[in-house]
Design a protein around this motif. Structure first.
Motif, PDB file in Angstrom:
ATOM      1  N   ALA A   1       0.841  -1.202   0.000  1.00  0.00           N
ATOM      2  CA  ALA A   1       0.000   0.000   0.000  1.00  0.00           C
ATOM      3  C   ALA A   1       0.879   1.255   0.000  1.00  0.00           C
ATOM      4  O   ALA A   1       1.905   1.303   0.667  1.00  0.00           O
ATOM      5  N   VAL A   2       0.461   2.246  -0.777  1.00  0.00           N
ATOM      6  CA  VAL A   2       1.208   3.500  -0.832  1.00  0.00           C
ATOM      7  C   VAL A   2       1.030   4.284   0.456  1.00  0.00           C
ATOM      8  O   VAL A   2       1.959   4.924   0.945  1.00  0.00           O
ATOM      9  N   ASP A   3      -0.174   4.223   1.023  1.00  0.00           N
ATOM     10  CA  ASP A   3      -0.448   4.928   2.279  1.00  0.00           C
ATOM     11  C   ASP A   3      -1.607   4.248   2.988  1.00  0.00           C
ATOM     12  O   ASP A   3      -2.350   3.461   2.388  1.00  0.00           O
ATOM     13  N   PHE A   4      -1.750   4.556   4.271  1.00  0.00           N
ATOM     14  CA  PHE A   4      -2.806   3.977   5.102  1.00  0.00           C
ATOM     15  C   PHE A   4      -3.373   5.119   5.934  1.00  0.00           C
ATOM     16  O   PHE A   4      -2.700   5.652   6.815  1.00  0.00           O
ATOM     17  N   LEU A   5      -4.605   5.526   5.626  1.00  0.00           N
ATOM     18  CA  LEU A   5      -5.210   6.683   6.278  1.00  0.00           C
ATOM     19  C   LEU A   5      -6.395   6.266   7.128  1.00  0.00           C
ATOM     20  O   LEU A   5      -7.238   5.486   6.697  1.00  0.00           O
ATOM     21  N   THR A   6      -6.433   6.798   8.342  1.00  0.00           N
ATOM     22  CA  THR A   6      -7.526   6.504   9.267  1.00  0.00           C
ATOM     23  C   THR A   6      -8.567   7.617   9.212  1.00  0.00           C
ATOM     24  O   THR A   6      -8.234   8.799   9.306  1.00  0.00           O
TER      25      THR A   6
ATOM     26  N   GLN B   1      -6.401  16.952   2.148  1.00  0.00           N
ATOM     27  CA  GLN B   1      -5.096  17.110   1.502  1.00  0.00           C
ATOM     28  C   GLN B   1      -4.232  15.871   1.684  1.00  0.00           C
ATOM     29  O   GLN B   1      -3.464  15.509   0.792  1.00  0.00           O
ATOM     30  N   ASP B   2      -4.355  15.205   2.829  1.00  0.00           N
ATOM     31  CA  ASP B   2      -3.572  13.981   3.044  1.00  0.00           C
ATOM     32  C   ASP B   2      -3.976  12.907   2.033  1.00  0.00           C
ATOM     33  O   ASP B   2      -3.127  12.197   1.493  1.00  0.00           O
ATOM     34  N   LEU B   3      -5.282  12.796   1.783  1.00  0.00           N
ATOM     35  CA  LEU B   3      -5.751  11.819   0.808  1.00  0.00           C
ATOM     36  C   LEU B   3      -5.287  12.194  -0.600  1.00  0.00           C
ATOM     37  O   LEU B   3      -4.797  11.342  -1.348  1.00  0.00           O
ATOM     38  N   LEU B   4      -5.426  13.466  -0.950  1.00  0.00           N
ATOM     39  CA  LEU B   4      -5.012  13.902  -2.284  1.00  0.00           C
ATOM     40  C   LEU B   4      -3.515  13.695  -2.499  1.00  0.00           C
ATOM     41  O   LEU B   4      -3.083  13.272  -3.576  1.00  0.00           O
ATOM     42  N   ASP B   5      -2.723  13.979  -1.472  1.00  0.00           N
ATOM     43  CA  ASP B   5      -1.271  13.772  -1.574  1.00  0.00           C
ATOM     44  C   ASP B   5      -0.962  12.291  -1.812  1.00  0.00           C
ATOM     45  O   ASP B   5      -0.112  11.939  -2.638  1.00  0.00           O
ATOM     46  N   ALA B   6      -1.663  11.416  -1.079  1.00  0.00           N
ATOM     47  CA  ALA B   6      -1.450   9.978  -1.228  1.00  0.00           C
ATOM     48  C   ALA B   6      -1.872   9.511  -2.624  1.00  0.00           C
ATOM     49  O   ALA B   6      -1.199   8.680  -3.247  1.00  0.00           O
ATOM     50  N   ILE B   7      -2.978  10.051  -3.121  1.00  0.00           N
ATOM     51  CA  ILE B   7      -3.460   9.684  -4.459  1.00  0.00           C
ATOM     52  C   ILE B   7      -2.456  10.094  -5.524  1.00  0.00           C
ATOM     53  O   ILE B   7      -2.134   9.310  -6.432  1.00  0.00           O
ATOM     54  N   HIS B   8      -1.948  11.308  -5.434  1.00  0.00           N
ATOM     55  CA  HIS B   8      -0.994  11.779  -6.439  1.00  0.00           C
ATOM     56  C   HIS B   8       0.304  10.967  -6.382  1.00  0.00           C
ATOM     57  O   HIS B   8       0.895  10.651  -7.427  1.00  0.00           O
ATOM     58  N   GLU B   9       0.732  10.602  -5.187  1.00  0.00           N
ATOM     59  CA  GLU B   9       1.919   9.758  -5.061  1.00  0.00           C
ATOM     60  C   GLU B   9       1.671   8.396  -5.719  1.00  0.00           C
ATOM     61  O   GLU B   9       2.539   7.856  -6.423  1.00  0.00           O
ATOM     62  N   ALA B  10       0.482   7.835  -5.486  1.00  0.00           N
ATOM     63  CA  ALA B  10       0.143   6.532  -6.051  1.00  0.00           C
ATOM     64  C   ALA B  10       0.060   6.589  -7.574  1.00  0.00           C
ATOM     65  O   ALA B  10       0.519   5.674  -8.270  1.00  0.00           O
TER      66      ALA B  10
END
Length: 207
Positions: A104-109, A115-124
């Protein structure tokens, strides 16, 4: 709901059984120019034809039927492998560690910052672009390899292992002159000029 942009625009595949959250996240992603396709379960995703654009998946951990974690473990069998951002309302440290080990690229609770989700999406998505470029390079090398004769491929395999012409000749029971001729043909057909370039090309289909 699905927002469709131009064919080569990045896409996000969202899998979450919470309809209100799906709608909220769709609006968020659409606001930054992302195409979004959403599903209430893993099975819905598996039953749908997936596009070939650069993409990532936003995947809830707890889902009806197959869970997000179970699907992540089986991602190699999915119709279109892609980087995954996991989201959950019931996360803990051991689960996040397991998710990262599974790729997984990131794991968000939940609740997480937009912005945390968008950052993770762009990284993915950038990771998917890189993976697709590597795959394209590997496919190109395989196409070149297909043009080699059996004898040329045998010489190439030993060349990239670092063997000298004399050693290759002994290994294949052919003359050193034949090795030199085949080696020259390999270099031309593979479109490389140096041994280092040939080794790199071979490495693209072994990674």
């Amino acid at each position: 709901m699905t927002h469709t942009l131009q064919d080569d625009s990045p896409a996000v595949y969202l899998i979450d059984d919470d309809a209100s959250l799906r709608e909220s996240l769709e609006d968020l992603m659409h606001s930054v120019g992302l195409s979004v396709r959403s599903f209430a379960s893993v099975q819905e995703f598996l039953d749908t034809e997936i596009g070939s654009e650069p993409a990532c998946m936003v995947l809830d951990v707890r889902l009806p039927g197959q869970s997000g974690m179970d699907f992540l473990r089986r991602m190699d069998q999915s119709p279109r492998r892609m980087p995954v951002v996991l989201i959950t309302g019931h996360g803990d440290i051991p689960m996040s560690v397991s998710a990262m080990k599974l790729g997984a690229v990131d794991f968000l609770t939940k609740p997480f910052r937009d912005q945390d989700l968008l950052d993770a999406i762009h990284e993915a998505i950038e990771k998917d672009r890189a993976l697709r470029a590597e795959q394209s390079d590997a496919d190109a090398v395989r196409a070149l390899l297909a043009a080699l004769t059996e004898g040329e491929r045998a010489v190439m395999d030993l060349v990239v292992r670092g063997m000298l012409n004399k050693q290759i000749a002994a290994e294949l029971c052919i003359s050193e002159i034949t090795v030199k001729v085949r080696r020259g043909r390999v270099m031309r057909k593979m479109g490389v000029r140096t041994l280092a370039d040939l080794v790199r090309a071979a490495g693209r289909i072994q990674d």
